[in-house]
Motif scaffolding. Structure first.
Motif, PDB file in Angstrom:
ATOM      1  N   ARG A  65     -39.182  -3.626  13.031  1.00  0.00           N
ATOM      2  CA  ARG A  65     -39.441  -2.247  12.492  1.00  0.00           C
ATOM      3  C   ARG A  65     -40.446  -2.381  11.546  1.00  0.00           C
ATOM      4  O   ARG A  65     -40.239  -3.271  10.331  1.00  0.00           O
ATOM      5  N   SER A  80     -35.083 -13.043   8.869  1.00  0.00           N
ATOM      6  CA  SER A  80     -34.799 -12.176   7.473  1.00  0.00           C
ATOM      7  C   SER A  80     -35.074 -10.862   7.659  1.00  0.00           C
ATOM      8  O   SER A  80     -34.178  -9.950   7.089  1.00  0.00           O
ATOM      9  N   ALA A  81     -35.907 -10.372   8.484  1.00  0.00           N
ATOM     10  CA  ALA A  81     -36.110  -8.986   8.589  1.00  0.00           C
ATOM     11  C   ALA A  81     -34.957  -8.663   9.199  1.00  0.00           C
ATOM     12  O   ALA A  81     -34.271  -7.170   8.872  1.00  0.00           O
ATOM     13  N   TRP A 131     -39.106 -15.073   9.843  1.00  0.00           N
ATOM     14  CA  TRP A 131     -39.487 -13.827   9.252  1.00  0.00           C
ATOM     15  C   TRP A 131     -38.618 -12.826   9.769  1.00  0.00           C
ATOM     16  O   TRP A 131     -38.171 -11.864   9.120  1.00  0.00           O
ATOM     17  N   LYS A 183     -25.964 -11.822   9.344  1.00  0.00           N
ATOM     18  CA  LYS A 183     -26.500 -13.282   9.948  1.00  0.00           C
ATOM     19  C   LYS A 183     -26.082 -13.572  11.298  1.00  0.00           C
ATOM     20  O   LYS A 183     -26.805 -14.041  12.275  1.00  0.00           O
ATOM     21  N   ASP A 224     -32.198  -8.327   6.779  1.00  0.00           N
ATOM     22  CA  ASP A 224     -32.156  -7.132   6.047  1.00  0.00           C
ATOM     23  C   ASP A 224     -31.561  -5.772   6.631  1.00  0.00           C
ATOM     24  O   ASP A 224     -30.921  -5.103   6.059  1.00  0.00           O
ATOM     25  N   LYS A 253     -27.978  -5.720   6.964  1.00  0.00           N
ATOM     26  CA  LYS A 253     -27.402  -5.487   5.605  1.00  0.00           C
ATOM     27  C   LYS A 253     -27.432  -3.896   5.687  1.00  0.00           C
ATOM     28  O   LYS A 253     -26.258  -3.427   5.078  1.00  0.00           O
TER      29      LYS A 253
END
Lengths: 607, 436
Positions: free
Chosen positions: A94, A47-48, A44, A83, A51, A54
């Motif tokens: 956050r 991926s957070a 998680w 990545k 994100d 990005k």
């Protein structure tokens, strides 16, 4: 003792072993769970972070774009991956409510222009399709999203309103009886009460849980309340939904439904008066006919009795006999609203009104007639009742004596078109609002009618037919100074606890005559009671204003319907009564007995 | 037993409301592809709901077939969720779950209305559901969907034209034609073609010529549908086109102009076509002719209002008395027997699906994909809106199916395709973002 200890020890050991086993199992489970959660957490977080990266890179995309386009015109989309650096750098998570706080190091890194080598790798990958046109259309998408969301919100509101507020219109519709019958799974049918709170009909739950509808006064209110077995009729049918629904709150309903407990249904409070209705039934005895009593100021129906009727308590057993073709009594016919009778002399009210309206008060005052027991015109002869000769009469005397000859004299002078218009404004040949099944009176006279038709019609014979309700409304118009209130049978619907849910408001329906015309007719009707055919209804305590009638319904046979229509007290009308008794002789005797009784019960409180 | 039935009924309402609540949480979650407790809870609720509903069906009928049928349904849900998850880990879980929930409600109400038909429906759902797995794969490897506007429009207009010329007339509208024993309703599929057509026309910079061409093609579609008396679908096309035009051109004046033209056309159609007039008259006063023209909508309203918020319970209402209860009026049947709250929950699930689809389209960056996904989302949303609005007399009834719930092979198949296309583009986006 020692064996006890041994046993205890063994138990202890066993327990410990069990505990250990559980602990082992649990700890291994726990470890596995912790591992999985940790890996999920990491995933998680990863991926957070990606994100986040990005987003960060998008911000610096401008710089990279420039760099890319300087080398290769075709390259348009480059998104350096976040990545690589995400798992390495430790980042604070956050939450969505926090503003992104970009650390200095990250900002520095993102600002770094990527190397040519990296660019080559990414841009010249064998994926031509990645050359895309960047175009943010998201603002427009948001607009459309908001538009459709609003439409759905509107629908939600509409749907709630439909269920909460429009249930009576739809679920309560008379076309929805089959579904309403399903409601008896949830609700015990409510009671029907008279205007003073006396219960007229209630549903009783027996010890075996079987419900039965009990009409406390048997057939007394048969035609108004109707019945609720073998189908439904009357108020039972019309207020089926209200009686089968409850004002309990949604939670109460849900709880009761959950425990399969039935809630009491709403009650129906009618405008009927028990004592008045009882008095009507007593005076009727076995005589056929109908009586209707109204309050002229409100339009409330105080009593409505039609005989013969039926007993709703024993309807199932009596049904076959009642509907049999051999039964001549038409028990289900509500004679007060559906029975069409020739009006006889009570129609003279309308003839008098037509004459007054056409020729004015002076002509009425100047009217003189000498009755010799009959009237002849164009070879036709109309006799007074029983061939009586009334002698000299002015208008009021002629009205009080109910003199056929004088009214034929009046009637032949009338403008027939105006007469027809007047009658049609008084509910002939047209429907009017009333909640019971009803028929309309018929008036056939027109400008082309022959003399015999005219002579018959002006005294209430011939093809003219009325219902008691219609005559009661006309009388209520006189009593109400020309204004007819909308007749109604229901006062309100209340919850099982008596809270008023749905009040029927009094409404005026039509002005059928002017105030002077009403006063003129009242004067004449008072004279009927004082000195004329209604003398039986004279009472020192109040002044009734009535008109009697004796209607022949088969020519040449001595059977007559007895009519009385009137109101009392004349100066401040409280009650309008219209009664018709089939084959009962004269209105001045048989009809007067009923009307007089009702006046006394209502005005003097006689029992 | 009685108590269990009541408990299950209220439990079901509670579960579906809870499910909707979770969906709402899910929608506002930033990271949707990763691990999520909500996702598991949703699936748990889904299976509990399904079990409770099926148990009610069984207890009310004591028909063994329902148990076997239930087992197959569970198998399908498991397979459907599993395959999508394993093959496309990046697919939107929320959409998957919502589709299953809607299908579940659909199976329950269809089984209650007609078990045989429901089994037929299930077969189509199973085939379509598993078959739709192919679509994201096609989208991943075939990338030239954006150039075929001519083909799309020719096929679309051709199919609609064929319907107009040779379609079966059903309830006064020409909707379908039969091949052998199966009837196909091509307008359901043309919807998707039309979205692709418009998207490929408007994907590049929009010259007036392009916009004009797109409008002409859209107009031809709508006109053919109106002539075939398929007014609901015509309205769907119209709304979808206006929305897509607005998003593609970024000019509010186009849809505004379109709305004006549409209103004028509606007034014209009202005066021109008797069947449009009838519909509007029935809508304005259904009690005018309660046993003929107003019968259908009145039955629907009776059903909804008698059922109330909590419903009469499965098999305890008169849902089968509503004309075409299994197709267009399935919403009323749900509302009557499963409760107005369940019906509202279904609406909210559809809204959530719409929001999720629109959110996906917002994340896409390539114009064509974006417009396609957006267009399909609007098609879906307007179809739901027109259906539920029609059966509740909010708007005149037009005859259109409720996606995923109504009985009908074409509708189910087309909706699955629509859903898989949206998933496909979303999956590709996620893939590519991962690759980069």
């Amino acid at each position: 003792m020692s064996s006890d200890n041994l046993l205890k020890n063994r138990r202890k050991k066993q327990l410990l072993a069990d505990l250990n086993k559980w602990k082992r199992r649990f700890s291994s489970d726990f470890a596995r769970w912790r591992k999985r959660t940790a890996s999920n957490w990491a995933k998680w977080k990863k991926s957070a972070c990606s994100d986040w990266a990005k987003w960060k890179n998008n911000r610096s995309a401008g710089i990279e774009k420039k760099a890319v386009s300087s080398i290769q015109n075709n390259s348009e989309r480059v998104q350096p991956s976040g990545k690589g650096n995400a798992p390495g750098t430790k980042k604070k998570i956050r939450w969505f409510w926090e503003k992104p706080q970009v650390s200095k190091a990250v900002r520095k890194e993102s600002a770094k222009v990527i190397s040519l080598e990296e660019l080559n790798q990414k841009v010249f990958l064998p994926r031509e399709h990645l050359r895309r046109k960047h175009s943010k259309l998201n603002r427009e998408i948001v607009v459309v999203t908001v538009f459709f969301s609003c439409l759905f919100l509107l629908f939600t509101g509409y749907f709630m309103d439909l269920i909460l507020n429009q249930a009576e219109t739809y679920a309560g519709s008379g076309y929805n009886i089959t579904r309403q019958d399903l409601l008896d799974q949830k609700v015990v049918r409510g009671s029907i009460l008279d205007r003073n709170g006396n219960v007229l009909a209630e549903t009783v739950t027996g010890e075996d849980g079987e419900e039965s509808r009990n009409y406390l006064y048997d057939g007394l209110f048969a035609h108004t309340l109707g019945y609720a077995i073998n189908g439904k009729s009357g108020l039972e049918a019309q207020y089926n939904y209200e009686l089968m629904s409850t004002d309990a709150s949604l939670e109460e309903q849900a709880v009761a439904d959950f425990y399969a407990r039935k809630l009491p249904g709403n009650n129906l409070v009618t405008t009927l008066d028990l004592s008045l209705q009882k008095a009507a039934a007593e005076t009727f005895g076995d005589q056929k006919g109908a009586v209707i009593a109204l309050d002229p100021k409100t339009g409330e129906v105080l009593a409505l009795y039609s005989n013969p009727g039926f007993n709703p308590n024993t309807l199932a057993e009596d049904w076959d006999a009642l509907v049999s073709e051999d039964n001549p009594d038409s028990n289900f016919l509500n004679r007060a609203t559906q029975g069409l009778y020739p009006p006889g002399s009570i129609f003279k009210i309308l003839t008098a009104l037509a004459y007054y309206r056409e020729f004015g008060p002076e002509a009425v005052d100047a009217f003189e007639f000498s009755c010799v027991g009959g009237f002849e015109k164009d070879g036709f002869r109309m006799n007074c009742f029983n061939g009586a000769a009334h002698g000299w009469e002015d208008f009021t005397r002629a009205f009080a004596n109910s003199c056929n000859s004088a009214f034929c004299e009046l009637g032949t002078q009338l403008n027939l078109t105006a007469f027809r218009t007047l009658c049609e404004s008084c509910f002939f040949n047209e429907s009017f609002p009333f909640q019971m099944a009803k028929t309309s009176g018929s008036f056939q006279l027109n400008a082309e009618s022959g003399t015999w038709d005219i002579l018959q019609t002006v005294i209430g014979q011939g093809q003219t037919l009325v219902t008691p309700l219609q005559m009661a409304l006309i009388t209520a118009g006189i009593a109400g100074g020309g204004i007819v209130m909308e007749p109604h049978l229901v006062n309100c619907v209340t919850g099982a606890d008596g809270v008023v849910l749905n009040k029927v408001e009094n409404a005026s329906y039509r002005e059928i005559m002017s105030q002077e015309e009403a006063a003129f007719l009242t004067r004449n009707m008072v004279e009927v009671t004082r000195v004329g055919t209604g003398i039986m209804m004279q009472d020192s305590r109040y002044q009734a204003a009535v008109k009697t009638g004796t209607a022949e319904y088969i020519t040449g046979v001595d059977l007559t319907h007895a009519w009385v229509t009137g109101f009392a007290p004349a100066e401040d009308p409280q009650i309008v009564v219209t009664v018709v008794l089939e084959d009962a002789g004269t209105g001045s005797v048989a009809g007067a007995a009923v009307a007089d009784r009702l006046f006394k019960v209502w005005l003097l409180g006689e029992e | 037993m009685e108590l269990y039935l009541h408990a299950a009924r209220y439990g079901m309402i509670l579960m579906i409301l809870l499910y909707v609540l979770f969906t709402l949480f899910y929608l506002f979650k930033k990271n949707q592809s990763g691990f999520s407790m909500l996702n598991y809870l949703q699936r748990l609720l889904l299976f509990l709901y399904h079990a409770a509903g099926s148990s009610i069906l069984y207890l009310m009928t004591e028909n063994q077939t329902i148990l076997i049928f239930y087992a197959f349904q569970v198998l399908f849900f498991v397979a459907f969720l599993l395959f999508w998850r394993k093959l496309y880990p990046d697919s939107s879980k929320m959409l998957l779950n919502n589709v299953c929930m809607l299908l579940c409600v659909g199976f329950l109400i269809q089984s209650r209305l007609n078990l045989d038909k429901s089994i037929r429906q299930f077969v189509i759902v199973a085939v379509a559901g598993i078959g739709s797995l192919l679509i994201p794969w096609i989208i991943r490897y075939f990338r030239h969907f954006d150039i075929g506007w001519f083909l799309y429009s020719v096929v679309g207009i051709g199919l609609l034209g064929l319907i107009y010329v040779a379609g079966n007339t059903e309830y006064g509208a020409k909707l379908s034609f039969s091949i052998g024993s199966t009837t196909i309703q091509p307008s359901e599929f043309v919807k998707i073609l039309f979205v692709f057509c418009t998207a490929s026309l408007l994907r590049e910079r929009q010259s007036f010529k392009r916009v004009f061409l797109a409008t002409a093609i859209a107009g031809a579609h709508v006109l053919l549908l109106v002539l075939s008396r398929d007014l609901g679908t015509a309205l769907v096309f119209f709304l979808a086109y206006l929305a897509m035009l607005f998003v593609a051109t970024q000019k509010i004046r186009y849809p505004a102009l379109g709305m004006l033209a549409g209103s004028a056309a509606a007034v014209g159609a009202f005066h021109l076509f008797a069947h449009v007039q009838t519909r509007v008259e029935v809508w304005a006063d259904p009690f005018a002719d309660p046993l003929n023209s107003g019968y259908q909508i009145l039955q629907s309203l009776f059903a909804i209002t008698t059922g109330g918020f909590f419903g009469m319970g499965l098999y305890e209402g008169r849902a089968a008395a509503i004309p075409v209860a299994s197709k267009d009026f399935v919403f009323s049947a749900i509302s009557e027997e499963m409760g107005g709250l369940t019906a509202l929950a279904v609406v909210f699930l559809c809204v959530m699906n719409m929001l999720q689809m629109l959110r996906m389209s917002a994340r896409l960056s390539e114009r064509f994909e974006k417009i396609v996904v957006f267009g399909l989302a609007v098609v879906y949303a307007s179809q739901v809106l027109i259906n539920i609005g029609g059966v509740t007399k909010m708007i005149p009834s037009t005859g259109i199916t409720l996606p995923f719930i109504s009985y009908g092979g074409s509708s189910i198949l087309a909706t699955f395709i629509l859903f898989a296309i949206i998933q496909g583009y979303y999956i590709r986006l996620e893939d590519e973002e991962d690759e980069l």
